[in-house]
Motif scaffolding. Structure first.
Motif, short mmCIF file in Angstrom:
data_model
loop_
_atom_site.label_atom_id
_atom_site.label_comp_id
_atom_site.label_asym_id
_atom_site.label_seq_id
_atom_site.Cartn_x
_atom_site.Cartn_y
_atom_site.Cartn_z
N THR A 1 -11.75 69.80 -27.22
CA THR A 1 -12.33 69.99 -28.43
C THR A 1 -11.87 70.09 -29.58
O THR A 1 -10.67 70.02 -29.49
CB THR A 1 -13.52 71.71 -28.44
OG1 THR A 1 -12.06 72.49 -28.83
CG2 THR A 1 -13.72 72.46 -27.27
N TYR A 2 -12.55 69.97 -30.57
CA TYR A 2 -12.19 68.74 -32.00
C TYR A 2 -11.42 70.35 -32.57
O TYR A 2 -10.47 69.20 -33.01
CB TYR A 2 -12.92 68.72 -32.70
CG TYR A 2 -12.87 67.88 -34.02
CD1 TYR A 2 -11.54 66.54 -34.16
CD2 TYR A 2 -12.81 68.05 -35.21
CE1 TYR A 2 -11.35 66.21 -35.31
CE2 TYR A 2 -12.35 67.87 -36.57
CZ TYR A 2 -11.33 67.01 -36.60
OH TYR A 2 -10.90 66.81 -37.93
N GLU B 1 -8.63 69.12 -41.58
CA GLU B 1 -9.37 68.10 -40.92
C GLU B 1 -9.06 67.12 -41.88
O GLU B 1 -9.59 66.01 -42.00
CB GLU B 1 -10.98 68.55 -41.00
CG GLU B 1 -11.82 67.52 -40.31
CD GLU B 1 -13.45 68.60 -40.01
OE1 GLU B 1 -14.16 68.04 -40.00
OE2 GLU B 1 -13.36 70.01 -39.57
N LYS C 1 -10.69 61.85 -37.49
CA LYS C 1 -11.68 62.42 -37.88
C LYS C 1 -12.63 62.60 -36.64
O LYS C 1 -12.83 62.70 -35.71
CB LYS C 1 -12.72 60.92 -38.50
CG LYS C 1 -11.78 60.99 -40.11
CD LYS C 1 -12.91 59.80 -40.41
CE LYS C 1 -11.89 59.27 -41.78
NZ LYS C 1 -12.73 58.11 -42.48
N ARG C 2 -13.81 64.00 -37.11
CA ARG C 2 -14.24 64.59 -36.38
C ARG C 2 -15.37 63.97 -35.42
O ARG C 2 -15.48 63.84 -33.78
CB ARG C 2 -15.10 66.15 -36.32
CG ARG C 2 -16.00 67.25 -35.47
CD ARG C 2 -16.15 67.76 -36.44
NE ARG C 2 -15.73 68.57 -36.77
CZ ARG C 2 -16.09 69.69 -36.46
NH1 ARG C 2 -16.16 70.10 -35.19
NH2 ARG C 2 -14.46 70.64 -36.89
N GLU C 3 -15.71 63.04 -35.80
CA GLU C 3 -16.86 61.85 -35.78
C GLU C 3 -15.79 60.29 -34.33
O GLU C 3 -16.75 60.22 -33.62
CB GLU C 3 -17.66 61.02 -36.67
CG GLU C 3 -16.46 60.39 -37.29
CD GLU C 3 -16.40 61.33 -38.87
OE1 GLU C 3 -16.41 60.31 -39.97
OE2 GLU C 3 -16.78 62.36 -38.57
N ASP C 4 -14.75 60.47 -35.32
CA ASP C 4 -14.16 59.42 -33.92
C ASP C 4 -13.41 60.27 -32.86
O ASP C 4 -13.52 59.92 -32.03
CB ASP C 4 -12.51 59.05 -34.63
CG ASP C 4 -12.69 58.10 -35.93
OD1 ASP C 4 -14.42 57.38 -35.75
OD2 ASP C 4 -12.33 58.11 -36.68
N GLU D 1 -14.82 63.31 -31.61
CA GLU D 1 -16.33 62.90 -31.06
C GLU D 1 -16.78 61.88 -29.50
O GLU D 1 -17.19 62.29 -28.45
CB GLU D 1 -17.65 64.15 -31.38
CG GLU D 1 -16.81 65.37 -31.84
CD GLU D 1 -17.83 66.19 -32.60
OE1 GLU D 1 -19.11 65.87 -33.05
OE2 GLU D 1 -18.18 67.23 -32.55
N ALA D 2 -16.71 60.95 -31.16
CA ALA D 2 -17.42 59.95 -30.32
C ALA D 2 -16.86 59.11 -29.24
O ALA D 2 -16.78 58.55 -28.07
CB ALA D 2 -16.96 58.76 -31.24
N ARG D 3 -15.07 58.98 -29.10
CA ARG D 3 -14.45 58.73 -28.13
C ARG D 3 -14.42 59.90 -26.89
O ARG D 3 -13.97 59.05 -25.12
CB ARG D 3 -12.85 58.79 -28.78
CG ARG D 3 -11.98 57.91 -27.59
CD ARG D 3 -12.69 56.85 -27.17
NE ARG D 3 -11.64 55.75 -26.41
CZ ARG D 3 -12.12 54.91 -25.70
NH1 ARG D 3 -13.52 55.00 -25.69
NH2 ARG D 3 -11.28 54.59 -25.11
#
Length: 233
Positions: free
Chosen positions: A19-20, A47, A58-61, A63-65
């Motif tokens: 997880t992040y 963060e 970044k969180r979005e990077d 989770e996207a990956r």
């Protein structure tokens, strides 16, 4: 080049942490916790890039990956599961020919029609044309590639003929429309591009189609017709 290195760094982080939050925790030191006295605040500072001991992601990077890697993993597992010919020790040319065509028939790149003439379990000579892609969707081909059962035409296939009982049957499939009772003999119209497949050995098979006789020890006769649709999708 820098972008590729960045993607590699993100991939390494994504595969290392579930997880992040786990990634953020790995960047927090005991000194940070001592002074901040708040784990949530420490994560927020990492963060934002104000604290931490390593790469800023970044969180979005992340989770996207993570999602992309999971999708790729599932797709690979599904493909391996779907291709029933994978990993089989195939000796006969006919089974090898089916294995070569399995993936393309499943994904629609190629549509193969198989002609088989042989004897059934009652010793009766039968022949017929099989829509390979349709059979792949409606049957488990594991038994054929394992050699536990021979692929034979059925009364539910594109065509079926019993040479002793003289029973003749034609059926259209989701891929082909059967055109019977015409001077040119039995024809199949591929529904996707409406091209005609002519199975007469003395005639051309048609546009974007090939006729390939298979030397096999499993059957009296076997021929595979391959059709490639040119319709744009």
């Amino acid at each position: 080049m820098e972008q590729e290195e960045g993607l590699t760094a993100v991939d390494n982080i994504v595969t290392q942490f579930n997880t992040y939050e786990d990634f953020l925790d790995s960047q927090i030191t005991t000194v940070d916790l001592y002074y901040l006295e708040d784990e949530v605040l420490a994560r927020q500072l990492v963060e934002l890039g104000y604290r931490g001991t390593g790469e800023v992601v970044k969180r979005e990077d992340f989770e996207a990956r993570k999602a992309a890697i999971e999708i790729a993993r599932l797709a690979e597992r599904t493909q391996k599961k779907t291709l029933t010919s994978a990993g089989k020790d195939l000796q006969d040319n006919f089974l090898k020919a089916l294995a070569v065509r399995e993936e393309d028939n499943r994904n629609g790149k190629v549509s193969s029609v198989i002609f088989i003439r042989d004897r059934n379990s009652q010793g009766q000579e039968v022949s017929g044309y099989i829509d390979y892609a349709h059979r792949l969707k409606t049957e488990d081909f594991e038994v054929y590639f394992n050699g536990k059962r021979r692929l034979l035409p059925k009364p539910t296939d594109l065509s079926f003929y019993n040479w002793e009982s003289h029973i003749a049957v034609w059926n259209s499939t989701p891929n082909y429309q059967v055109i019977a009772g015409n001077p040119e003999g039995l024809l199949f119209k591929y529904k996707r591009d409406r091209k005609i497949l002519n199975v007469d050995p003395k005639a051309r098979p048609g546009d974007n189609s090939t006729r390939i006789p298979i030397e096999t020890e499993l059957y009296i006769q076997a021929v595979i017709f391959d059709h490639i649709s040119r319709r744009k999708t």
